[in-house]
Design a protein around this motif. Structure first.
Motif, PDB file in Angstrom:
ATOM      1  N   ALA A 146       0.824  -1.210   0.000  1.00  0.00           N
ATOM      2  CA  ALA A 146       0.000   0.000   0.000  1.00  0.00           C
ATOM      3  C   ALA A 146       0.859   1.261   0.000  1.00  0.00           C
ATOM      4  N   LEU A 147       1.947   1.240   0.739  1.00  0.00           N
ATOM      5  CA  LEU A 147       2.816   2.419   0.790  1.00  0.00           C
ATOM      6  C   LEU A 147       3.538   2.656  -0.536  1.00  0.00           C
ATOM      7  N   ALA A 148       3.622   1.619  -1.350  1.00  0.00           N
ATOM      8  CA  ALA A 148       4.230   1.777  -2.678  1.00  0.00           C
ATOM      9  C   ALA A 148       3.224   2.256  -3.717  1.00  0.00           C
ATOM     10  N   ASP A 149       1.947   2.288  -3.341  1.00  0.00           N
ATOM     11  CA  ASP A 149       0.877   2.757  -4.217  1.00  0.00           C
ATOM     12  C   ASP A 149       0.596   4.220  -3.890  1.00  0.00           C
ATOM     13  N   PRO A 150       0.813   5.161  -4.831  1.00  0.00           N
ATOM     14  CA  PRO A 150       0.650   6.586  -4.525  1.00  0.00           C
ATOM     15  C   PRO A 150      -0.719   6.952  -3.963  1.00  0.00           C
ATOM     16  N   VAL A 151      -1.776   6.360  -4.495  1.00  0.00           N
ATOM     17  CA  VAL A 151      -3.121   6.688  -4.014  1.00  0.00           C
ATOM     18  C   VAL A 151      -3.317   6.196  -2.588  1.00  0.00           C
ATOM     19  N   ALA A 152      -2.953   4.941  -2.335  1.00  0.00           N
ATOM     20  CA  ALA A 152      -3.104   4.383  -0.990  1.00  0.00           C
ATOM     21  C   ALA A 152      -2.217   5.115   0.007  1.00  0.00           C
ATOM     22  N   ALA A 153      -0.972   5.375  -0.402  1.00  0.00           N
ATOM     23  CA  ALA A 153      -0.039   6.046   0.501  1.00  0.00           C
ATOM     24  C   ALA A 153      -0.537   7.433   0.878  1.00  0.00           C
ATOM     25  N   ARG A 154      -1.101   8.168  -0.079  1.00  0.00           N
ATOM     26  CA  ARG A 154      -1.615   9.513   0.204  1.00  0.00           C
ATOM     27  C   ARG A 154      -2.792   9.453   1.173  1.00  0.00           C
ATOM     28  N   THR A 155      -3.653   8.487   0.981  1.00  0.00           N
ATOM     29  CA  THR A 155      -4.813   8.345   1.864  1.00  0.00           C
ATOM     30  C   THR A 155      -4.384   7.984   3.280  1.00  0.00           C
ATOM     31  N   LEU A 156      -3.446   7.056   3.403  1.00  0.00           N
ATOM     32  CA  LEU A 156      -2.969   6.659   4.717  1.00  0.00           C
ATOM     33  C   LEU A 156      -2.215   7.790   5.400  1.00  0.00           C
ATOM     34  N   TYR A 157      -1.478   8.562   4.629  1.00  0.00           N
ATOM     35  CA  TYR A 157      -0.741   9.695   5.201  1.00  0.00           C
ATOM     36  C   TYR A 157      -1.701  10.734   5.755  1.00  0.00           C
ATOM     37  N   ASP A 158      -2.800  10.949   5.070  1.00  0.00           N
ATOM     38  CA  ASP A 158      -3.757  11.981   5.490  1.00  0.00           C
ATOM     39  C   ASP A 158      -4.658  11.539   6.637  1.00  0.00           C
ATOM     40  N   ASP A 159      -4.637  10.250   6.976  1.00  0.00           N
ATOM     41  CA  ASP A 159      -5.413   9.738   8.112  1.00  0.00           C
ATOM     42  C   ASP A 159      -4.562   9.927   9.371  1.00  0.00           C
ATOM     43  N   ARG A 160      -4.964  10.843  10.249  1.00  0.00           N
ATOM     44  CA  ARG A 160      -4.095  11.212  11.379  1.00  0.00           C
ATOM     45  C   ARG A 160      -3.801  10.039  12.304  1.00  0.00           C
ATOM     46  N   GLU A 161      -4.761   9.127  12.493  1.00  0.00           N
ATOM     47  CA  GLU A 161      -4.534   7.990  13.385  1.00  0.00           C
ATOM     48  C   GLU A 161      -3.557   6.997  12.759  1.00  0.00           C
ATOM     49  N   VAL A 162      -3.738   6.711  11.481  1.00  0.00           N
ATOM     50  CA  VAL A 162      -2.864   5.776  10.776  1.00  0.00           C
ATOM     51  C   VAL A 162      -1.480   6.385  10.584  1.00  0.00           C
ATOM     52  N   SER A 163      -1.469   7.623  10.153  1.00  0.00           N
ATOM     53  CA  SER A 163      -0.217   8.301   9.835  1.00  0.00           C
ATOM     54  C   SER A 163       0.728   8.356  11.027  1.00  0.00           C
ATOM     55  N   ALA A 164       0.181   8.577  12.219  1.00  0.00           N
ATOM     56  CA  ALA A 164       1.023   8.692  13.409  1.00  0.00           C
ATOM     57  C   ALA A 164       1.769   7.406  13.716  1.00  0.00           C
ATOM     58  N   LEU A 165       1.275   6.266  13.209  1.00  0.00           N
ATOM     59  CA  LEU A 165       1.936   4.983  13.425  1.00  0.00           C
ATOM     60  C   LEU A 165       3.004   4.696  12.385  1.00  0.00           C
ATOM     61  N   LEU A 166       3.040   5.481  11.328  1.00  0.00           N
ATOM     62  CA  LEU A 166       3.900   5.167  10.190  1.00  0.00           C
ATOM     63  C   LEU A 166       5.034   6.158   9.960  1.00  0.00           C
ATOM     64  N   ARG A 167       5.084   7.222  10.733  1.00  0.00           N
ATOM     65  CA  ARG A 167       6.107   8.228  10.437  1.00  0.00           C
ATOM     66  C   ARG A 167       6.430   9.054  11.671  1.00  0.00           C
ATOM     67  N   ASN A 168       7.535   9.789  11.580  1.00  0.00           N
ATOM     68  CA  ASN A 168       7.843  10.804  12.574  1.00  0.00           C
ATOM     69  C   ASN A 168       6.878  11.971  12.367  1.00  0.00           C
ATOM     70  N   THR A 169       6.298  12.464  13.431  1.00  0.00           N
ATOM     71  CA  THR A 169       5.300  13.525  13.297  1.00  0.00           C
ATOM     72  C   THR A 169       5.783  14.819  13.942  1.00  0.00           C
ATOM     73  N   VAL A 170       5.268  15.929  13.430  1.00  0.00           N
ATOM     74  CA  VAL A 170       5.572  17.255  13.963  1.00  0.00           C
ATOM     75  C   VAL A 170       4.275  18.033  14.109  1.00  0.00           C
ATOM     76  N   SER A 171       4.000  18.513  15.316  1.00  0.00           N
ATOM     77  CA  SER A 171       2.846  19.378  15.551  1.00  0.00           C
ATOM     78  C   SER A 171       3.328  20.725  16.082  1.00  0.00           C
ATOM     79  N   ILE A 172       2.871  21.796  15.471  1.00  0.00           N
ATOM     80  CA  ILE A 172       3.177  23.143  15.953  1.00  0.00           C
ATOM     81  C   ILE A 172       2.215  23.439  17.097  1.00  0.00           C
ATOM     82  N   THR A 173       2.743  23.629  18.291  1.00  0.00           N
ATOM     83  CA  THR A 173       1.869  23.706  19.467  1.00  0.00           C
ATOM     84  C   THR A 173       1.926  25.034  20.229  1.00  0.00           C
ATOM     85  N   VAL A 174       3.062  25.718  20.249  1.00  0.00           N
ATOM     86  CA  VAL A 174       3.187  26.955  21.033  1.00  0.00           C
ATOM     87  C   VAL A 174       3.841  28.034  20.179  1.00  0.00           C
TER      88      VAL A 174
END
Length: 485
Positions: free
Chosen positions: A309-337
């Motif tokens: 799925a990560l090798a499929d551009p459509v699937a990868a984009r959808t999974l990246y945009d899902d905040r719950e899924v995405s947080a398990l698959l990558r380093n994340t950055v949130s601007i908080t202060v």
């Protein structure tokens, strides 16, 4: 207080401190106020699930909001119950009002100890936003309300009653069972660091084979059936960063293109738009594969083979945009202060922002810093790393404890998958795993997504029904992993 302790092949000494006179007075005051109602013996004794609900309601009344913590009050709550049951217990007040507690049921020493770990502090609660007082332990419409109901006073009560029941039923143990309650988990891990120091109980704790604490997740669908049981075997590492910059100050009526706020905003926009690389850890891969049978649409196929799925551009984009899924698959950055300025008509000379960065296990923080510097591409913006970074880590899955958890849950919930989970937050496990202790976030408590979201939020609550059912299930896991073979 000291006595011999049999841990595996070696003998060590118990470390701890006696309660001071003021602490004993406070303990007596709690009992006199009727706050603690320890389990009673005899034919009229309440059931274990009744005890769980009763003790949880009382425990939620103990205000341990951090800051300031005041975990000593919670330690004395536990101590009163444990001493009434004849279970050896030590309270360590390592700072005024801040305390850890360690209770022990000794086994034969044939196997290394099991630690049941929980933290006593909770995050603050804004009472004006709650429908009930946050420290009243209110039971309403089948729900138990109170700060800490989700994180993690309910699990503390399950652990406490598991220890009491082992003692009451005279279970022969092959390993010591250690009940460890710590302070300050919600802030700086001061309690766990103290417990693991020579001044605390390091010699006793580092000999353990297994540790159970918070971190598991068990969601239910609308019908009440569990979707899965998630055992936390890994967690990400908080790598909180500050961005600082300076520029020419001036009057707000005459804009400055290269002002400190403008520099900072340009840097933050680059950070916001940056897409970190998606990576698949074995723990996360197993989690998605176990979710495939209950997934719908194309996600069922994606979850069965996330690598494809990560090798499929459509699937990868959808999974990246899902905040719950995405947080398990990558380093994340949130601007908080964001910090800049003090008056509307003054362009400030400095500006600062804080980023909540979470790194996957195995990631190099220096490599991530280099990546971020390239993204920002502005040497005038300083990136300040945290003074302390605890490397994210994970535990193996092929263990006796994981198999016991699976077996017990399968008896109570046939057909419900027991899977691995990576926590996107952080627990004290990050301190214990480097000692060679297999650490799992595990709880049999079932929650809806709405209930789970109340942790650190408003109207924090847990279902009374799941507290009742979970009491016996958690005990079975502890008995089977610690009992004599």
């Amino acid at each position: 207080m000291s006595s011999s302790y049999r841990g595996g092949a070696r003998t060590v000494k118990r470390a701890g401190v006696m309660l001071s006179a003021p602490m004993r007075v406070l303990g007596a005051a709690l009992l006199a106020a009727g706050l603690v109602v320890p389990p009673v013996r005899g034919e009229e004794a309440p059931s274990w699930d009744d005890l769980a609900v009763s003790l949880l309601g009382q425990y939620l009344q103990v205000d341990t909001a951090n800051p300031p913590g005041n975990e000593l009050k919670a330690a004395l709550f536990y101590k009163a119950v444990l001493e009434r049951e004849g279970i050896p217990v030590v309270v360590d007040e390592f700072a005024p009002g801040r305390a850890n507690l360690l209770a022990t049921l000794e086994g034969s020493g044939a196997r290394r100890p099991l630690i049941l770990a929980n933290h006593m502090d909770v995050v603050p609660a804004d009472a004006s936003r709650w429908s009930v007082p946050p420290f009243a332990g209110v039971v309403k419409d089948g729900l138990i309300y109170g700060r800490g109901a989700e994180d993690m006073k309910t699990e503390g009560i399950l652990q406490l009653l598991a220890l009491v029941r082992l003692k009451r039923e005279g279970v022969s143990l092959d390993r010591d069972v250690l009940f460890l309650a710590t302070a300050d988990e919600e802030a700086d891990f001061a309690g766990a660091l103290r417990a693991l120091s020579p001044a605390g109980w390091r010699e006793r704790l580092e000999d353990a084979e297994f540790l159970i604490t918070e971190g598991g997740e068990n969601l239910i669908e609308a019908t009440g059936k569990p979707l899965y049981f998630g055992v936390e075997t890994a967690e990400k590492g908080p790598f909180w960063l500050k961005l600082r910059t300076a520029g020419i100050p001036g009057h707000g009526s005459r804009p400055i293109a290269d002002s400190a706020p403008n520099r900072l905003l340009r840097a933050l926009e680059r950070v916001r738009l940056h897409k970190t690389q998606m990576k698949l850890l074995p723990t996360v891969e197993r989690f998605f594969r176990d979710q495939a049978p209950i997934a719908s649409g194309p996600r069922a196929a994606w979850y069965r083979d996330v690598r494809a799925a990560l090798a499929d551009p459509v699937a990868a984009r959808t999974l990246y945009d899902d905040r719950e899924v995405s947080a398990l698959l990558r380093n994340t950055v949130s601007i908080t202060v964001l910090k800049a300025g003090y008056k509307t008509n003054v362009i400030p000379g400095t500006a600062e922002a804080e980023l909540d960065v979470r790194l996957l296990p195995g990631e190099d923080p220096q490599a991530f810093l280099a990546e971020l510097r390239t993204v920002i591409d502005d040497p005038s913006v300083e990136i300040v790393p945290p003074a302390v970074f605890r490397t994210p880590n994970q535990s193996p899955v092929d263990t006796e404890l994981f198999r016991v958890i699976q077996q017990v849950l399968s008896r109570h919930f046939p057909g419900v998958p027991v899977t691995t989970k990576m926590l996107t937050g952080a627990t004290e496990c990050v301190l214990y795993r480097p000692l060679g202790i297999t650490c799992y976030g595990f709880t049999p408590l079932l929650t809806t997504a709405e209930e789970t979201s109340t942790a650190h939020g408003d109207d924090e609550r847990v279902s009374e029904a799941t507290v009742r059912r979970s009491t016996g299930i958690f005990y079975e896991v502890v008995r089977e992993i610690a009992g004599r073979r």
